[in-house]
Design an enzyme around this catalytic site. Structure first.
Site, PDB file in Angstrom:
ATOM      1  N   LYS A 252      -5.140  -9.940  -6.563  1.00 31.10           N
ATOM      2  CA  LYS A 252      -6.418 -10.160  -5.894  1.00 31.10           C
ATOM      3  C   LYS A 252      -7.435  -9.086  -6.293  1.00 31.10           C
ATOM      4  O   LYS A 252      -7.058  -7.967  -6.639  1.00 31.10           O
ATOM      5  CB  LYS A 252      -6.240 -10.232  -4.374  1.00 31.10           C
ATOM      6  CG  LYS A 252      -5.999  -8.916  -3.712  1.00 31.10           C
ATOM      7  CD  LYS A 252      -6.034  -9.034  -2.190  1.00 31.10           C
ATOM      8  CE  LYS A 252      -5.908  -7.630  -1.642  1.00 31.10           C
ATOM      9  NZ  LYS A 252      -5.460  -7.487  -0.295  1.00 31.10           N
TER      10      LYS A 252
ATOM     11  N   LYS B 254       0.818  -1.221   0.000  1.00 36.12           N
ATOM     12  CA  LYS B 254       0.000   0.000   0.000  1.00 36.12           C
ATOM     13  C   LYS B 254       0.847   1.265   0.000  1.00 36.12           C
ATOM     14  O   LYS B 254       0.453   2.272  -0.578  1.00 36.12           O
ATOM     15  CB  LYS B 254      -0.957   0.013   1.204  1.00 36.12           C
ATOM     16  CG  LYS B 254      -2.108  -0.952   1.040  1.00 36.12           C
ATOM     17  CD  LYS B 254      -3.262  -0.581   1.953  1.00 36.12           C
ATOM     18  CE  LYS B 254      -4.447  -1.497   1.704  1.00 36.12           C
ATOM     19  NZ  LYS B 254      -5.521  -1.323   2.700  1.00 36.12           N
TER      20      LYS B 254
ATOM     21  N   LYS C 144     -10.597  -3.118  -4.036  1.00 29.98           N
ATOM     22  CA  LYS C 144     -11.294  -1.841  -4.222  1.00 29.98           C
ATOM     23  C   LYS C 144     -10.384  -0.812  -4.856  1.00 29.98           C
ATOM     24  O   LYS C 144     -10.852   0.135  -5.475  1.00 29.98           O
ATOM     25  CB  LYS C 144     -11.711  -1.283  -2.854  1.00 29.98           C
ATOM     26  CG  LYS C 144     -12.815  -2.035  -2.167  1.00 29.98           C
ATOM     27  CD  LYS C 144     -12.981  -1.501  -0.733  1.00 29.98           C
ATOM     28  CE  LYS C 144     -13.608  -2.546   0.158  1.00 29.98           C
ATOM     29  NZ  LYS C 144     -13.373  -2.315   1.578  1.00 29.98           N
TER      30      LYS C 144
END
Ligand code: TYM
Length: 349
Positions: free
Chosen positions: A204, A111, A207
């Site tokens: 994966k 992230k 969002k």
């Protein structure tokens, strides 16, 4: 005593990965356990959220919980920021967890990306807050998708280190076995614990992926679902996999078969059998599977979407549900955190 806790971030709308990886198990566990399900808004702001959109997203995730089958009378549904014990216990855990432990967290690395110096401190400390979420209730079972496994291992380590660091006070408080926080068990089960992107079988479903074609959202209508499945990536092999082992080596097909199995409530082998029996020669090998998949996806998600829309018409009612859930959550977390204060050595009145 067994107690279930889990949560989702109100960042963008929920997708099929959230639903199959976590929500389906949440609903199942609601039948047999005391369950606490949280909308983790404190976690959401570890990356920038527009305040106006955040409010709406919190309500929409709450609506999605209820529309999917969670019963706010039976289980506790609430948002994290209304229960201050989460943040308070997280601070204590910031002082229990070691830098070295957090440095190993792969999700932070993903992230934060290349510009790590510019990531928020909250994003780094995120797993400590997650441990606090769970342990504030002494939850024993945590149903999540595969991607949360490392965070749950950290939560177990934090529970153990807290128990060791403060052992004397814990025993003095009457916990003869020295266990103040029971290490929580992850519950990662079902045929779709890791749903992959429809555009790339090695990533994966998420969002944050820019392409909306990569995921099926709970808010997608029937046409959008059909279109996304139709255009879902397959591969160049001339024939479908003949068995589960071969399937495992073909990520895109494996993903579609896994999603179908989860939605239809059948085993992966049965889903693969359907694929094999409907496979045709040539470029349309997967048309049969994709048709069946579209059918179950629309049948399952259509009513959920309609119910989310209906619930969102009355935001005040959603806020009432969250206020009630938060009160019930606090009634559990408050006394536990009060004991934490004693054990750590804080003066309280
Ligand atoms: P979040 O919001 O990213 O995802 C919510 C849940 O959905 C699961 N999930 C998936 N499962 C299968 N395939 C996928 N592609 C997929 N994408 C997401 C996640 O594993 C998760 O169960 N840190 C957590 C939220 C959290 C939490 C907690 C969870 C905060 N505190 C305490 C459990 C207990 C998160 O970011 O989930």
């Amino acid at each position: 005593k067994e107690r279930v806790f889990s949560g989702m971030q109100p960042t963008g709308s929920l997708h099929l990965g959230n639903y199959l990886g976590a929500m389906v198990n949440w609903i199942e566990m609601q039948k047999t356990h005391e369950c606490i399900y949280c909308v983790v808004d404190l976690h959401a702001i570890t990356v920038w959220q527009d305040p106006k959109e955040l409010k709406n997203a919190i309500r929409q995730v709450t609506a999605a919980y209820i529309a999917s089958g969670l019963d706010p009378k039976k289980s506790i549904l609430f948002n994290q920021s209304q229960v201050p014990e989460h943040a308070e216990l997280a601070w204590v855990f910031n002082c229990v967890a070691r830098l070295g432990w957090l440095n190993r967290m792969t999700q932070f690395k993903e992230k934060a990306g290349k510009d790590r110096e510019n990531a928020s401190v909250g994003l780094y400390a995120y797993p400590n807050l997650m441990a606090a979420d769970i342990l504030a209730y002494r939850a024993t079972h945590v149903p999540v998708g595969e991607d949360q496994k490392q965070h749950l291992e950290l939560a177990r380590d934090i529970a153990q280190k807290f128990n060791n660091d403060f052992r004397d006070g814990i025993v003095e408080k009457g916990y003869a076995d020295g266990i103040f926080f029971p290490p929580p068990d992850p519950v990662i089960t079902g045929p779709a614990t890791r749903v992959m992107s429809l555009r790339d079988g090695t990533k994966k479903m998420s969002k944050s992926e820019p392409s909306d074609m990569s995921r099926i959202n709970l808010m997608d209508d029937a046409d959008a679902i059909a279109d996304k499945i139709k255009r879902a990536k397959t591969d160049m092999e001339p024939a479908p996999p003949s068995g589960l082992e071969e399937l495992g080596a073909r990520p895109e097909i494996d993903n579609l078969v896994g999603i179908y199995a989860a939605l239809a409530g059948i085993s992966k082998q049965a889903a693969l059998d359907l694929l094999i029996s409907t496979a045709t020669e040539g470029p349309s090998i997967y048309t049969g599977l994709k048709r069946a998949l579209t059918e179950v996806a629309v049948a399952r998600l259509g009513p959920i979407r309609a119910e989310i829309i209906r619930l969102m018409n009355d935001p005040a009612e959603i806020d009432r549900i969250l206020a009630d859930g938060s009160k019930r959550a606090r009634a559990i977390a408050g006394p536990i955190y009060a004991e934490v204060k004693d054990v750590v050595g804080f003066v309280r009145s």
